[in-house]
Each structure stands twice: as C-alpha cells, then as structure tokens.
Design a protein around this motif. Structure first.
Motif, PDB file in Angstrom:
ATOM      1  N   SER A   7       0.848  -1.190   0.000  1.00  0.00           N
ATOM      2  CA  SER A   7       0.000   0.000   0.000  1.00  0.00           C
ATOM      3  C   SER A   7       0.880   1.235   0.000  1.00  0.00           C
ATOM      4  CB  SER A   7      -0.933   0.011   1.215  1.00  0.00           C
ATOM      5  OG  SER A   7      -0.192   0.029   2.416  1.00  0.00           O
ATOM      6  N   GLY A   8       0.269   2.372  -0.298  1.00  0.00           N
ATOM      7  CA  GLY A   8       0.983   3.635  -0.208  1.00  0.00           C
ATOM      8  C   GLY A   8       1.408   4.245  -1.525  1.00  0.00           C
ATOM      9  N   GLY A  15      10.359  15.514  -6.608  1.00  0.00           N
ATOM     10  CA  GLY A  15      10.817  16.114  -5.366  1.00  0.00           C
ATOM     11  C   GLY A  15       9.984  15.749  -4.165  1.00  0.00           C
ATOM     12  N   GLY A  16       8.856  15.115  -4.388  1.00  0.00           N
ATOM     13  CA  GLY A  16       7.969  14.730  -3.299  1.00  0.00           C
ATOM     14  C   GLY A  16       8.375  13.422  -2.643  1.00  0.00           C
ATOM     15  N   SER A  17       7.555  12.990  -1.711  1.00  0.00           N
ATOM     16  CA  SER A  17       7.839  11.787  -0.937  1.00  0.00           C
ATOM     17  C   SER A  17       6.628  10.866  -0.923  1.00  0.00           C
ATOM     18  CB  SER A  17       8.193  12.157   0.517  1.00  0.00           C
ATOM     19  OG  SER A  17       9.343  12.956   0.581  1.00  0.00           O
ATOM     20  N   LEU A  18       6.912   9.591  -0.774  1.00  0.00           N
ATOM     21  CA  LEU A  18       5.891   8.576  -0.552  1.00  0.00           C
ATOM     22  C   LEU A  18       6.453   7.549   0.410  1.00  0.00           C
ATOM     23  CD1 LEU A  18       4.370   7.692  -4.054  1.00  0.00           C
ATOM     24  CD2 LEU A  18       3.170   8.779  -2.147  1.00  0.00           C
ATOM     25  N   ARG A  19       5.561   6.926   1.145  1.00  0.00           N
ATOM     26  CA  ARG A  19       5.961   5.831   2.018  1.00  0.00           C
ATOM     27  C   ARG A  19       5.142   4.606   1.626  1.00  0.00           C
ATOM     28  NH1 ARG A  19       8.821   5.741   6.740  1.00  0.00           N
ATOM     29  NH2 ARG A  19       8.564   3.896   8.078  1.00  0.00           N
ATOM     30  N   LEU A  20       5.831   3.575   1.172  1.00  0.00           N
ATOM     31  CA  LEU A  20       5.188   2.311   0.834  1.00  0.00           C
ATOM     32  C   LEU A  20       5.230   1.387   2.033  1.00  0.00           C
ATOM     33  CD1 LEU A  20       6.693   1.647  -2.708  1.00  0.00           C
ATOM     34  CD2 LEU A  20       4.726   3.055  -2.072  1.00  0.00           C
ATOM     35  N   ASP A  80       8.553  -1.329   5.332  1.00  0.00           N
ATOM     36  CA  ASP A  80       8.226  -0.060   4.701  1.00  0.00           C
ATOM     37  C   ASP A  80       9.363   0.399   3.801  1.00  0.00           C
ATOM     38  OD1 ASP A  80       6.522   1.485   7.569  1.00  0.00           O
ATOM     39  OD2 ASP A  80       5.879  -0.039   6.129  1.00  0.00           O
ATOM     40  N   LEU A  81       9.030   1.256   2.881  1.00  0.00           N
ATOM     41  CA  LEU A  81      10.023   1.922   2.047  1.00  0.00           C
ATOM     42  C   LEU A  81       9.674   3.406   2.003  1.00  0.00           C
ATOM     43  CD1 LEU A  81      12.517   1.496   0.197  1.00  0.00           C
ATOM     44  CD2 LEU A  81      10.910   1.493  -1.727  1.00  0.00           C
ATOM     45  N   GLN A  82      10.494   4.204   2.664  1.00  0.00           N
ATOM     46  CA  GLN A  82      10.321   5.653   2.634  1.00  0.00           C
ATOM     47  C   GLN A  82      11.096   6.187   1.442  1.00  0.00           C
ATOM     48  OE1 GLN A  82       8.505   7.806   4.655  1.00  0.00           O
ATOM     49  NE2 GLN A  82       9.128   9.378   3.183  1.00  0.00           N
ATOM     50  N   MET A  83      10.388   6.890   0.569  1.00  0.00           N
ATOM     51  CA  MET A  83      11.011   7.397  -0.648  1.00  0.00           C
ATOM     52  C   MET A  83      10.918   8.922  -0.651  1.00  0.00           C
ATOM     53  SD  MET A  83       9.617   4.646  -3.442  1.00  0.00           S
ATOM     54  CE  MET A  83       7.917   5.222  -3.360  1.00  0.00           C
ATOM     55  N   THR A 114       2.292  -2.124  -6.041  1.00  0.00           N
ATOM     56  CA  THR A 114       1.596  -0.844  -5.904  1.00  0.00           C
ATOM     57  C   THR A 114       2.264   0.156  -6.854  1.00  0.00           C
ATOM     58  OG1 THR A 114       0.810   0.828  -4.327  1.00  0.00           O
ATOM     59  CG2 THR A 114       3.021  -0.043  -3.949  1.00  0.00           C
ATOM     60  N   GLN A 115       1.456   0.915  -7.560  1.00  0.00           N
ATOM     61  CA  GLN A 115       1.973   1.800  -8.591  1.00  0.00           C
ATOM     62  C   GLN A 115       2.418   3.127  -7.993  1.00  0.00           C
ATOM     63  OE1 GLN A 115       2.492   1.178 -11.836  1.00  0.00           O
ATOM     64  NE2 GLN A 115       3.286   3.256 -12.179  1.00  0.00           N
ATOM     65  N   VAL A 116       3.607   3.534  -8.401  1.00  0.00           N
ATOM     66  CA  VAL A 116       4.131   4.858  -8.049  1.00  0.00           C
ATOM     67  C   VAL A 116       4.356   5.629  -9.336  1.00  0.00           C
ATOM     68  CG1 VAL A 116       6.094   6.113  -7.083  1.00  0.00           C
ATOM     69  CG2 VAL A 116       5.205   4.092  -5.902  1.00  0.00           C
ATOM     70  N   THR A 117       3.761   6.798  -9.424  1.00  0.00           N
ATOM     71  CA  THR A 117       3.938   7.647 -10.592  1.00  0.00           C
ATOM     72  C   THR A 117       4.453   9.004 -10.139  1.00  0.00           C
ATOM     73  OG1 THR A 117       2.120   6.535 -11.745  1.00  0.00           O
ATOM     74  CG2 THR A 117       2.823   8.678 -12.604  1.00  0.00           C
TER      75      THR A 117
END
Length: 120
Positions: A7-8, A15-20, A80-83, A114-117
C-alpha cells in the motif's frame, strides 16, 4: 496462506515523498529477508532495497541510495520503504518480496504491487 499486501503508492510530483508499506502474513516473517523491487513499463524488475531478517543491514540500488530508506517491524510483520526526493525515473510498480526458509525449504514470495507515478 501467504500474503504480501502493498500500500501507499500513488501520484506524486518530482521532489515529493511517498511511504510504501507491505503487510505480511502466512509465514514466519522474521525468517525472511525483505526486499522492494521496482518494475518500470517495458523494463525488467529490479531490486531497489533489501533488509536483513533482524534489520541489522540494509542495501540499496545506486539509484536509491541517499533518498530511500527501508525498514521493518518484525512484531508487526511489516516492511516499509520511505522514498524522498522522488524523480520521474522512480515511476513504476513497486513489489514487496520475501526471501527465506520455512522448515528448511527455500521460499520466495511476491506481493501484487503498488503503482508509483512521479510526474508534474
């Protein structure tokens, strides 16, 4: 039944962030090395980050070093993966992977992704 549920993911600007997050069940989580892989459209799946069973070591693809952080909580069966500082080239489907043994048998499990764009 073994399950890895990611999820996530989502759409984020450069330049933004996501946490999977990846929730695991159906196997002894602490016996497994956990990894995150990425697959961009038309490309092969590639390892982004991995973490030891105990969390004692981590490793990252060169493209992820300094921007991504992998972590795990064995009590919660989660990784988790903090990006951070995301780039367009980080776009792709991200898969949670478990690699280890149960009863002396080597196993490998995959989530559905989970898709990250990353796009403006």
């Amino acid at each position: 039944q073994v399950q890895l549920v990611e999820s996530g993911g989502g759409l984020v600007q450069p330049g933004g962030s996501l946490r999977l997050s990846c929730a695991a069940s159906g196997f002894t989580f602490s016996n497994y090395i956990m990894n995150w892989y990425r697959q961009a459209q038309g490309q092969e799946r590639e390892l982004v980050a991995g973490i030891a069973r105990s969390g004692a070591w981590t490793n990252y693809a060169d493209s992820a070093k300094g921007r991504f952080t992998i972590s795990r909580d064995n009590a919660k069966n989660a990784v988790d993966l903090q990006m951070n500082s995301l780039k367009s080239e980080d776009t792709g489907a991200y898969y949670c992977n478990a690699h280890g043994t149960t009863g002396g048998i080597l196993n490998e499990y995959w989530g559905q992704g989970t898709q990250v764009t990353v796009s403006s």
